[in-house]
Write an enzyme that holds these catalytic residues in place. Structure first.
Site, mmCIF file in Angstrom:
data_model
loop_
_atom_site.group_PDB
_atom_site.id
_atom_site.type_symbol
_atom_site.label_atom_id
_atom_site.label_comp_id
_atom_site.label_asym_id
_atom_site.label_seq_id
_atom_site.Cartn_x
_atom_site.Cartn_y
_atom_site.Cartn_z
ATOM 1 N N CYS A 41 0.941 -1.237 0.020
ATOM 2 C CA CYS A 41 -0.010 0.272 0.043
ATOM 3 C C CYS A 41 0.991 1.273 0.114
ATOM 4 O O CYS A 41 1.970 1.353 0.572
ATOM 5 C CB CYS A 41 -0.850 0.036 1.213
ATOM 6 S SG CYS A 41 -2.302 -0.891 1.201
ATOM 7 N N ARG A 60 -3.783 1.052 -2.725
ATOM 8 C CA ARG A 60 -4.195 -0.127 -2.052
ATOM 9 C C ARG A 60 -3.869 -1.280 -2.718
ATOM 10 O O ARG A 60 -4.050 -1.759 -3.644
ATOM 11 C CB ARG A 60 -5.868 -0.103 -1.503
ATOM 12 C CG ARG A 60 -6.223 -1.305 -0.511
ATOM 13 C CD ARG A 60 -7.406 -1.305 -0.183
ATOM 14 N NE ARG A 60 -7.633 -2.323 0.712
ATOM 15 C CZ ARG A 60 -8.704 -3.294 0.805
ATOM 16 N NH1 ARG A 60 -9.937 -2.761 0.161
ATOM 17 N NH2 ARG A 60 -8.840 -3.884 1.987
ATOM 18 N N LEU A 61 -3.273 -2.287 -1.972
ATOM 19 C CA LEU A 61 -2.905 -3.674 -2.005
ATOM 20 C C LEU A 61 -4.021 -4.307 -0.994
ATOM 21 O O LEU A 61 -3.731 -4.331 0.105
ATOM 22 C CB LEU A 61 -1.484 -4.014 -1.715
ATOM 23 C CG LEU A 61 -1.374 -5.656 -1.814
ATOM 24 C CD1 LEU A 61 -1.485 -6.178 -3.232
ATOM 25 C CD2 LEU A 61 0.134 -5.922 -1.435
ATOM 26 N N VAL A 105 -6.955 -7.098 3.949
ATOM 27 C CA VAL A 105 -8.059 -7.602 4.634
ATOM 28 C C VAL A 105 -9.301 -6.944 4.227
ATOM 29 O O VAL A 105 -9.261 -5.720 4.203
ATOM 30 C CB VAL A 105 -7.651 -6.998 6.231
ATOM 31 C CG1 VAL A 105 -9.009 -7.108 7.346
ATOM 32 C CG2 VAL A 105 -6.370 -7.732 6.964
ATOM 33 N N GLY A 145 -0.274 -0.907 6.010
ATOM 34 C CA GLY A 145 0.066 -1.856 7.072
ATOM 35 C C GLY A 145 -1.135 -2.814 7.401
ATOM 36 O O GLY A 145 -2.131 -2.861 6.670
ATOM 37 N N ASP A 159 -9.081 -3.879 8.666
ATOM 38 C CA ASP A 159 -8.316 -3.771 10.060
ATOM 39 C C ASP A 159 -8.070 -2.425 10.446
ATOM 40 O O ASP A 159 -7.905 -1.971 11.675
ATOM 41 C CB ASP A 159 -7.292 -4.646 10.057
ATOM 42 C CG ASP A 159 -6.401 -4.360 8.856
ATOM 43 O OD1 ASP A 159 -6.708 -4.191 7.786
ATOM 44 O OD2 ASP A 159 -5.054 -4.334 9.028
HETATM 45 N N1 LIG Z 1 -1.312 -3.483 1.945
HETATM 46 C C1 LIG Z 1 -1.817 -2.997 2.903
HETATM 47 O O1 LIG Z 1 -0.911 -1.995 3.588
HETATM 48 C C2 LIG Z 1 -3.001 -3.459 3.670
HETATM 49 C C3 LIG Z 1 -3.928 -2.202 4.184
HETATM 50 C C4 LIG Z 1 -5.024 -3.055 4.803
HETATM 51 N N2 LIG Z 1 -4.641 -3.945 5.926
HETATM 52 C C5 LIG Z 1 -5.905 -3.615 3.792
HETATM 53 O O2 LIG Z 1 -5.876 -5.039 3.877
HETATM 54 O O3 LIG Z 1 -6.445 -2.978 2.917
#
Ligand SMILES: NC(=O)CC[C@H](N)C(=O)O
Length: 221
Positions: A2, A50-51, A54, A76, A98
């Protein structure tokens, strides 16, 4: 991964400035191919690449509190988010992310919640009610974060240097385990484990106890 980019107090609400910030945020696109988001409030901008990990279906960012007065962009994962949600019974969550827990924790505890988070993270949170903001990075700096200052008085945060280096007069690597608060205008350490102290341990060497502690840590991960 992300990618996050936040530009606060840039003193310019023009479309050109917004386009510039979107363009800079695109420099972080490789960190998050699933979604691009931006929230602007007056001359403050919070962007996110965004990746999705959750709740991929509803956890797009930026994320908000109930009435959208608190906005947060996070890179994160908060491992104990379910536990924290259970403590926030009076709050209504809009997503299964999350990271949404950060907006609600802020409502309850203001700046004093960061040490409640178990995880890896870097985030920027904007409170639109008084236009204050905070930024924080996890205890050992697993998630990257840079901070910069523009000539116009703006404050910048980014996951990678390349999104702020061209527009900031100076910038730094955001120190791990620290919190920046616009109210005090400075960085302070939020991560203060007892072993940071200079005192020499007096407990006798116990290899079995060391092994058990390591195992416990690994199981938690
Ligand atoms: N790759 C990230 O930082 C994930 C951010 C967040 N936890 C999500 O799942 O979207």
């Amino acid at each position: 991964m992300c990618g996050i980019l936040a530009v606060l107090g840039v003193g310019d609400v023009s479309l050109a400035k917004r386009s510039r910030i979107i363009e800079l945020s695109r420099r972080l696109r490789h960190r998050g191919p699933d979604w691009s988001g931006i929230h602007s409030f007056e001359d403050c901008y919070l962007a996110h690449q965004r990746l999705a990990i959750v709740d991929p279906t509803s956890g797009d960012q930026p994320l908000y509190n109930e009435d959208k007065t608190v906005v947060v962009t996070v890179n994160g994962e908060i491992y104990n988010h379910e536990e924290l949600k259970a403590k926030l019974k009076s709050h209504q969550f809009q997503t299964g992310s999350d990271c949404e827990v950060i907006a609600h924790l802020y409502e309850e505890y203001r700046e004093e919640f960061v040490d409640m988070l178990d995880g890896m993270f870097s985030f920027v949170l904007l409170d639109t009610r008084d236009k204050s903001f905070i930024a924080a990075r996890d205890a050992i700096g697993i998630c990257p974060l840079y901070m910069g200052w523009g000539l116009d008085g703006s404050v910048w945060f980014s996951s990678e240097m390349k999104a702020l280096s061209d527009d900031c007069e100076r910038f730094i690597s955001f120190p791990p385990g620290h919190l920046y608060s616009s109210k005090t205008g400075g960085l302070r350490r939020w991560y203060n484990p007892p072993w940071f102290s200079e005192s020499i341990p007096s407990a006798p060497y116990d290899p079995l106890l060391i092994r058990e502690s390591f195992e416990k840590l690994l199981l938690r991960g």
